[in-house]
Design a protein around this motif. Structure first.
Motif, short mmCIF file in Angstrom:
data_model
loop_
_atom_site.label_atom_id
_atom_site.label_comp_id
_atom_site.label_asym_id
_atom_site.label_seq_id
_atom_site.Cartn_x
_atom_site.Cartn_y
_atom_site.Cartn_z
N VAL A 1 48.91 -19.04 11.27
CA VAL A 1 47.66 -19.78 11.07
C VAL A 1 47.38 -20.51 12.37
CG1 VAL A 1 46.43 -21.48 9.69
CG2 VAL A 1 48.23 -20.10 8.64
N GLU A 2 46.22 -20.22 12.97
CA GLU A 2 45.96 -20.86 14.26
C GLU A 2 44.59 -21.49 14.32
OE1 GLU A 2 46.61 -17.66 17.13
OE2 GLU A 2 44.47 -17.31 17.21
N GLU A 3 44.48 -22.43 15.21
CA GLU A 3 43.25 -23.13 15.54
C GLU A 3 42.13 -22.11 15.80
OE1 GLU A 3 42.19 -25.59 19.67
OE2 GLU A 3 44.08 -24.53 19.43
N ARG A 4 40.95 -22.37 15.24
CA ARG A 4 39.82 -21.47 15.49
C ARG A 4 39.16 -21.83 16.82
NH1 ARG A 4 34.65 -20.25 11.53
NH2 ARG A 4 33.33 -19.35 13.17
N LEU A 5 39.04 -20.84 17.68
CA LEU A 5 38.47 -21.06 19.02
C LEU A 5 37.03 -20.56 19.05
CD1 LEU A 5 41.52 -19.74 21.05
CD2 LEU A 5 40.92 -22.14 20.66
N GLU A 6 36.27 -21.04 20.03
CA GLU A 6 34.89 -20.60 20.20
C GLU A 6 34.69 -20.11 21.62
OE1 GLU A 6 32.81 -20.72 17.71
OE2 GLU A 6 33.83 -22.11 16.34
N PRO B 1 32.89 -16.57 24.26
CA PRO B 1 32.82 -15.13 24.39
C PRO B 1 34.23 -14.55 24.56
CG PRO B 1 31.98 -16.19 26.39
CD PRO B 1 32.31 -17.28 25.42
N GLU B 2 34.38 -13.26 24.19
CA GLU B 2 35.68 -12.61 24.32
C GLU B 2 35.69 -11.69 25.53
OE1 GLU B 2 37.22 -10.99 20.60
OE2 GLU B 2 36.04 -12.48 19.51
N ALA B 3 36.87 -11.43 26.04
CA ALA B 3 37.02 -10.47 27.13
C ALA B 3 38.38 -9.80 27.00
CB ALA B 3 36.91 -11.18 28.48
P1 AMP Z 1 42.66 -9.70 16.71
O1 AMP Z 1 42.96 -8.62 15.71
O2 AMP Z 1 43.80 -10.61 16.98
O3 AMP Z 1 41.98 -9.15 17.94
O4 AMP Z 1 41.51 -10.60 16.08
C1 AMP Z 1 40.32 -10.00 15.64
C2 AMP Z 1 39.17 -10.91 15.99
O5 AMP Z 1 39.30 -12.16 15.31
C3 AMP Z 1 39.08 -11.29 17.45
O6 AMP Z 1 38.44 -10.33 18.21
C4 AMP Z 1 38.30 -12.57 17.38
O7 AMP Z 1 36.91 -12.29 17.27
C5 AMP Z 1 38.76 -13.18 16.10
N1 AMP Z 1 39.80 -14.22 16.35
C6 AMP Z 1 41.12 -14.04 16.50
N2 AMP Z 1 41.75 -15.19 16.73
C7 AMP Z 1 40.81 -16.15 16.73
C8 AMP Z 1 40.81 -17.58 16.91
N3 AMP Z 1 41.95 -18.26 17.13
N4 AMP Z 1 39.64 -18.22 16.85
C9 AMP Z 1 38.48 -17.56 16.61
N5 AMP Z 1 38.40 -16.23 16.44
C10 AMP Z 1 39.54 -15.52 16.48
#
Ligand code: AMP
Ligand code: GLY
Length: 420
Positions: free
Chosen positions: A184-189, A191-193
Motif C-alpha cells: 500500500v503506497e502513497e498516491r502520487l500525482e 505525468p508518467e515516463a
Molecule cells: P504499475 O502496474 O505499477 O505500472 O501501475 C499501473 C498504473 O497505476 C501506473 O501506470 C500508474 O498510472 C498507477 N500508479 C501506480 N502507482 C501509483 C502511485 N503510487 N500513485 C498514483 N498512481 C500510481
C-alpha cells in the motif's frame, strides 16, 4: 552469430526486426514468435512455460545469444538456464528479476538504496492494511505483490475504495498467490515516463526516454491496459532529467542488486511519475516495455546486437547507444473487447504494406489460420510506428499508416503522441 529471441509480442517483433538488420547476424530464430516476426526470423514452436526446454533448444542449435522479451520466463529462471548451458542471455536471472516479480522486494531495494519512490508498507493481513490506507485518507495505490499481467494495481481516492481493493486481493484472492501480499503506497500525482537502461550488472546505458498511454480510451479514460501506444522522445524528460534518473534511480538500483548478489544483466525499466518534488519510481520492470520498445528501437541508430551481447556478457564499457533526433510514435491496434475478453480469428488486411517511408508495422496478437491468412489472436494485435520531424509529424505519419490497416472490431486511440 546465431541469435534466439524469446517472446511473441510487438516488443519482440521490434527486437527481431532491429537484430535482423545487424551485419553480425547469420541466423535469427524466435520462440514462439508470430507471423510478423516470421518475416525476419525462423519461428520455433517452443512453450515458454518450459524454460528447460527453451535452454536445451538453444544449446542443441548452437545459439550464441538469447534475448528474452517478456517477464514471465525471466522470473521462472530462463536466463539462469541459458547461462548454465554456457550461452549469454540478455535478461536477468530469476533472483534479479524479482525487482519486477515482487513489488515488496522492489520497494525494499529502493528503500535500501535511497531511491525516490512513494512511501509504503507491505501487508499480508487485511486489518493493518486498511488502517494504513485510512491513515492516508484512502489516497493510496494498492498493489498485488506478484505478477498480475498489468492488472495488479488499484489507484484509490477514498478509504472505501481502498478497503474494497484490499479485501478483493487479501481475502477474495482475485490475483491468487500474487495478491496474498500487498504493497500500500502513497498516491502520487504527475505525468508518467518510462526510462529504460541496458545494464551489465554494474554499468548502465540509458535508452531514449519514452511515454506510454496506459488507458484504453482517448484522454486517458477507461481501464488500464498493457499500453495503447507510446512515443519517444517525451518532452517531459530532457537530457538533464534523464541523467538525473540514471544517477539517482537506475545506477543505485543496479548497485543495490549487485550488492545483494543478484547482478542484473538486461534491460531495467523504471516506470516514473514526474511529481512536483521530482521523479518518483512507481515500478521497476525486468525487461523492455511494450509498446515503448517499438518507437525506441525505431530511433536507435547503432547496431543493437553488440549492446545486447555486451550486457549479457557483463561488460558494456565499449558500448555507446545512438538515437535518431527525430521522434517516433507507435499506435497499438487492439481487438474488440480489449482489455477484457476479445474475439480472435478476424482477418487482418493492409498490415504487410506497402507502407509510407520510415513506418513499420509490428505484430503482437496475430496468428495464421488454416488457410494461411494472418488473423487476430490476442488483445493487442499490432503496433504501427513511424518516425517524423517532431512528435506531431511522427504521429501524423503513424496515423496515415494506421489508415491502411483493417480488421473487424479494430480499436485504437486517436490521441497518441499528444494528438487531440
Ligand atoms: P504499475 O502496474 O505499477 O505500472 O501501475 C499501473 C498504473 O497505476 C501506473 O501506470 C500508474 O498510472 C498507477 N500508479 C501506480 N502507482 C501509483 C502511485 N503510487 N500513485 C498514483 N498512481 C500510481
Ligand atoms: N508499457 C508498460 C510495460 O511494458 O510495462
Amino acid at each position: 552469430m546465431r541469435i534466439l529471441v524469446v517472446g511473441s509480442g510487438g516488443r519482440e517483433h521490434a527486437l527481431a526486426w532491429k537484430i535482423s538488420r545487424s551485419p553480425l547476424v547469420r541466423a535469427l530464430y524466435a520462440a514462439p514468435g508470430n507471423p510478423g516476426i516470421g518475416r525476419v526470423a525462423e519461428l520455433v514452436p517452443l512453450d515458454l512455460r518450459d524454460v528447460d526446454a527453451v535452454a536445451r533448444w538453444a544449446r542443441e542449435n548452437r545459439i550464441d545469444l538469447v534475448v528474452v522479451g517478456p517477464e514471465a520466463p525471466l522470473v521462472a529462471g530462463l536466463a539462469d538456464r541459458v547461462a548454465a548451458a554456457g550461452i549469454p542471455a540478455f535478461g536477468p536471472s530469476a533472483a534479479a528479476a524479482e525487482i519486477e516479480g515482487s513489488k515488496a522486494f522492489a520497494k525494499d531495494v529502493m528503500r535500501a538504496a535511497g531511491i525516490p519512490t512513494a512511501e509504503y508498507e507491505a501487508f499480508t493481513a487485511l486489518a493493518p492494511a486498511v488502517a494504513y490506507a485510512r491513515a492516508r485518507g484512502g489516497r493510496v495505490a494498492v498493489k498485488a505483490d506478484g505478477l498480475a499481467a498489468g492488472k495488479g494495481v488499484v489507484v484509490c481516492g477514498d478509504p472505501a475504495e481502498a478497503e474494497e481493493a484490499l479485501r478483493a486481493m487479501l481475502v477474495g484472492g482475485i490475483h491468487g498467490a500474487a495478491g496474498k501480499k500487498v504493497v500500500v503506497e502513497e498516491r502520487l500525482e504527475g505525468p508518467e515516463a518510462s526510462c529504460i537502461a541496458f545494464t551489465d550488472g554494474e554499468r548502465v546505458r540509458m535508452l531514449a526516454a519514452a511515454q506510454d498511454h496506459k488507458r484504453i480510451f482517448d484522454g486517458d479514460r477507461g481501464p488500464n491496459t498493457g499500453g495503447m501506444g507510446a512515443f519517444s522522445p517525451t518532452p517531459n524528460v530532457g537530457p538533464e532529467l534523464l541523467a538525473e534518473v540514471e544517477r539517482t534511480i537506475v545506477l543505485p538500483a543496479v548497485r543495490e542488486l549487485a550488492r545483494r548478489g543478484r547482478p542484473f544483466r538486461g534491460a531495467l525499466y523504471a516506470g516514473l511519475m514526474l511529481t512536483a518534488k521530482g521523479p518518483r519510481v512507481i515500478e521497476f520492470n525486468a525487461r523492455l516495455g511494450d509498446p515503448e520498445t517499438q518507437p525506441i528501437l525505431m530511433r536507435m541508430r547503432n547496431d543493437v546486437v553488440p549492446a545486447l551481447l555486451a550486457a549479457a556478457q557483463g561488460d558494456l564499457s565499449g558500448v555507446t547507444l545512438d538515437f535518431d533526433p527525430r521522434a517516433a510514435v507507435g499506435i497499438v491496434l487492439a481487438a474488440e473487447g480489449y482489455p477484457g475478453k476479445v474475439a480472435s480469428g478476424d482477418a487482418i488486411e493492409g498490415a504487410d504494406g506497402p507502407l509510407p517511408d520510415d513506418a513499420q508495422v509490428f505484430h503482437a496478437g496475430t496468428a495464421r489460420d488454416a488457410a494461411g491468412r494472418v488473423v487476430t489472436s490476442g488483445g493487442r494485435v499490432l503496433t504501427v510506428c513511424a518516425l517524423g520531424d517532431g512528435l506531431a509529424d511522427a504521429a501524423r505519419r503513424a496515423y496515415e499508416a494506421v489508415a491502411r490497416v483493417r480488421f473487424r472490431g479494430m480499436q485504437f486511440r486517436k490521441d497518441i503522441g499528444g494528438r487531440a
